[in-house]
Scaffold this motif. Structure first.
Motif, PDB file in Angstrom:
ATOM      1  N   ALA A  80       0.828  -1.211   0.000  1.00 57.50           N
ATOM      2  CA  ALA A  80       0.000   0.000   0.000  1.00 57.50           C
ATOM      3  C   ALA A  80       0.861   1.258   0.000  1.00 57.50           C
ATOM      4  CB  ALA A  80      -0.921  -0.009   1.221  1.00 57.50           C
ATOM      5  N   ALA A  81       1.955   1.230   0.753  1.00 56.60           N
ATOM      6  CA  ALA A  81       2.846   2.392   0.784  1.00 56.60           C
ATOM      7  C   ALA A  81       3.471   2.648  -0.590  1.00 56.60           C
ATOM      8  CB  ALA A  81       3.939   2.182   1.830  1.00 56.60           C
ATOM      9  N   LEU A 147      -4.876   9.006   0.163  1.00 50.96           N
ATOM     10  CA  LEU A 147      -5.732   8.171   1.015  1.00 50.96           C
ATOM     11  C   LEU A 147      -5.107   6.805   1.264  1.00 50.96           C
ATOM     12  CD1 LEU A 147      -9.284   8.992  -0.419  1.00 50.96           C
ATOM     13  CD2 LEU A 147      -8.235   9.827   1.697  1.00 50.96           C
ATOM     14  N   VAL A 148      -4.509   6.219   0.238  1.00 52.68           N
ATOM     15  CA  VAL A 148      -3.853   4.910   0.409  1.00 52.68           C
ATOM     16  C   VAL A 148      -2.666   5.034   1.366  1.00 52.68           C
ATOM     17  CG1 VAL A 148      -2.567   3.091  -0.774  1.00 52.68           C
ATOM     18  CG2 VAL A 148      -4.628   4.032  -1.809  1.00 52.68           C
ATOM     19  N   GLY A 149      -1.906   6.131   1.239  1.00 54.90           N
ATOM     20  CA  GLY A 149      -0.789   6.335   2.150  1.00 54.90           C
ATOM     21  C   GLY A 149      -1.227   6.494   3.598  1.00 54.90           C
ATOM     22  N   VAL A 150      -2.311   7.230   3.823  1.00 52.71           N
ATOM     23  CA  VAL A 150      -2.836   7.389   5.176  1.00 52.71           C
ATOM     24  C   VAL A 150      -3.324   6.043   5.717  1.00 52.71           C
ATOM     25  CG1 VAL A 150      -4.686   8.435   6.540  1.00 52.71           C
ATOM     26  CG2 VAL A 150      -3.431   9.815   4.877  1.00 52.71           C
ATOM     27  N   ALA A 151      -3.988   5.263   4.864  1.00 53.33           N
ATOM     28  CA  ALA A 151      -4.457   3.944   5.301  1.00 53.33           C
ATOM     29  C   ALA A 151      -3.294   3.041   5.700  1.00 53.33           C
ATOM     30  CB  ALA A 151      -5.274   3.292   4.184  1.00 53.33           C
ATOM     31  N   ALA A 152      -2.199   3.106   4.952  1.00 57.37           N
ATOM     32  CA  ALA A 152      -1.028   2.291   5.299  1.00 57.37           C
ATOM     33  C   ALA A 152      -0.418   2.731   6.622  1.00 57.37           C
ATOM     34  CB  ALA A 152       0.014   2.377   4.184  1.00 57.37           C
ATOM     35  N   ALA A 166       7.424  -1.520  10.008  1.00 56.30           N
ATOM     36  CA  ALA A 166       8.796  -1.315   9.543  1.00 56.30           C
ATOM     37  C   ALA A 166       9.023   0.151   9.185  1.00 56.30           C
ATOM     38  CB  ALA A 166       9.084  -2.202   8.338  1.00 56.30           C
ATOM     39  N   THR A 167      10.251   0.602   9.406  1.00 57.10           N
ATOM     40  CA  THR A 167      10.575   2.008   9.149  1.00 57.10           C
ATOM     41  C   THR A 167      10.428   2.361   7.683  1.00 57.10           C
ATOM     42  OG1 THR A 167      12.142   1.922  11.005  1.00 57.10           O
ATOM     43  CG2 THR A 167      12.335   3.777   9.470  1.00 57.10           C
ATOM     44  N   TRP A 168      10.824   1.465   6.796  1.00 57.21           N
ATOM     45  CA  TRP A 168      10.748   1.779   5.367  1.00 57.21           C
ATOM     46  C   TRP A 168       9.306   1.918   4.917  1.00 57.21           C
ATOM     47  CZ3 TRP A 168       8.294  -0.988   1.598  1.00 57.21           C
ATOM     48  CH2 TRP A 168       7.918  -2.308   1.909  1.00 57.21           C
ATOM     49  N   ILE A 169       8.381   1.169   5.527  1.00 60.80           N
ATOM     50  CA  ILE A 169       6.975   1.299   5.171  1.00 60.80           C
ATOM     51  C   ILE A 169       6.461   2.680   5.554  1.00 60.80           C
ATOM     52  CG2 ILE A 169       4.660   0.410   5.625  1.00 60.80           C
ATOM     53  CD1 ILE A 169       5.831  -2.336   5.999  1.00 60.80           C
ATOM     54  N   LYS A 170       6.830   3.130   6.752  1.00 64.94           N
ATOM     55  CA  LYS A 170       6.417   4.471   7.177  1.00 64.94           C
ATOM     56  C   LYS A 170       6.993   5.535   6.253  1.00 64.94           C
ATOM     57  CE  LYS A 170       5.969   3.388  12.103  1.00 64.94           C
ATOM     58  NZ  LYS A 170       6.443   3.705  13.460  1.00 64.94           N
ATOM     59  N   LEU A 179       3.402  13.438  -1.667  1.00 72.76           N
ATOM     60  CA  LEU A 179       3.230  13.600  -3.113  1.00 72.76           C
ATOM     61  C   LEU A 179       1.755  13.773  -3.478  1.00 72.76           C
ATOM     62  CD1 LEU A 179       5.751  10.922  -4.447  1.00 72.76           C
ATOM     63  CD2 LEU A 179       5.985  13.404  -4.589  1.00 72.76           C
ATOM     64  N   GLY A 180       0.888  13.038  -2.794  1.00 74.44           N
ATOM     65  CA  GLY A 180      -0.537  13.160  -3.062  1.00 74.44           C
ATOM     66  C   GLY A 180      -1.079  14.532  -2.719  1.00 74.44           C
ATOM     67  N   VAL A 181      -0.661  15.068  -1.584  1.00 73.02           N
ATOM     68  CA  VAL A 181      -1.127  16.402  -1.177  1.00 73.02           C
ATOM     69  C   VAL A 181      -0.640  17.465  -2.158  1.00 73.02           C
ATOM     70  CG1 VAL A 181      -0.934  18.177   0.611  1.00 73.02           C
ATOM     71  CG2 VAL A 181      -1.379  15.786   1.247  1.00 73.02           C
ATOM     72  N   VAL A 182       0.644  17.390  -2.519  1.00 70.38           N
ATOM     73  CA  VAL A 182       1.195  18.363  -3.473  1.00 70.38           C
ATOM     74  C   VAL A 182       0.512  18.228  -4.830  1.00 70.38           C
ATOM     75  CG1 VAL A 182       3.276  19.060  -4.714  1.00 70.38           C
ATOM     76  CG2 VAL A 182       3.404  18.501  -2.288  1.00 70.38           C
ATOM     77  N   GLY A 183       0.331  16.989  -5.295  1.00 66.92           N
ATOM     78  CA  GLY A 183      -0.336  16.784  -6.572  1.00 66.92           C
ATOM     79  C   GLY A 183      -1.769  17.278  -6.565  1.00 66.92           C
TER      80      GLY A 183
END
Length: 202
Positions: A80-81, A147-152, A166-170, A179-183
């Protein structure tokens, strides 16, 4: 030295033989006793293994505390991330869907605009609608990615508690949200003609 009679020699031979038999009998008793001792120890071990239900439950709970089961693997959260970051990137760089939709709007504008229409009308119908369509699709990709990033990010707070995320997932999920907010912001500015508005006919 005196000589021994035949009877005395026979008695001594009998005593030596009796001693030898006693040793053998004793040795045989030891050999018999050792297996019996081993059997007794095995029975005692089996008795110790036969725990009551309460003792068995207590031992099982102790083992579970010492060796807890592993939590979720985090594969879904990681996917998801990554999807979130990809959608955010597409919203900024454009995608195949937005390009096709813009080309379609351009064709529709050319078909429905008369050659005698004013220049401003032709610009709006041929290029303006296509531009707005591109901005609209970019905004959709940006919104879904955020939205997908927030869900993850919030997924570990729900369901069965597991090992920490995991840190990389965050990191990837936060990148997708950013990126979603800026886009999304850029898409709104382009759609409302605040950013890179259409040129005027004059």
């Amino acid at each position: 030295m005196g000589t021994k009679t035949v009877d005395e020699a026979a008695n001594e031979a009998t005593e030596v033989k009796s001693d030898a038999e006693t040793v053998d009998v004793t040795k045989t008793d030891e050999e018999v006793t050792e297996p019996e001792t081993a059997n007794t120890e095995a029975e005692a071990a089996e008795d110790e293994d036969d725990l009551s239900e309460e003792e068995y439950a207590a031992e099982l709970a102790k083992l579970q505390l010492e060796h807890p089961e592993e939590g979720p693997s985090g594969v879904g959260q990681g996917a998801a991330a990554v999807v979130s970051a990809a959608l955010g990137f597409i919203s900024l760089s454009g995608g195949w869907v937005g390009t096709v939709a813009a080309a379609r709007e351009t064709l529709v504008g050319q078909l429905h605009t008369a050659s005698t229409a004013s220049v401003s009308t032709q610009i709006k119908e041929v290029y303006g609608d296509a531009w707005h369509t591109t901005a609209l699709w970019a905004g959709i990709f940006a919104l879904v990615g955020a939205l997908v990033g927030v869900a993850a990010l919030v997924r570990p707070a729900f369901g069965t508690p597991g090992k920490p995320q995991a840190t990389w997932i965050k990191s990837v999920a936060w990148a997708g949200v950013a990126l979603g907010v800026v886009g999304l912001l850029l898409a709104v500015l382009k759609y409302t003609d605040v950013l890179l508005s259409l040129p005027s006919a004059t």
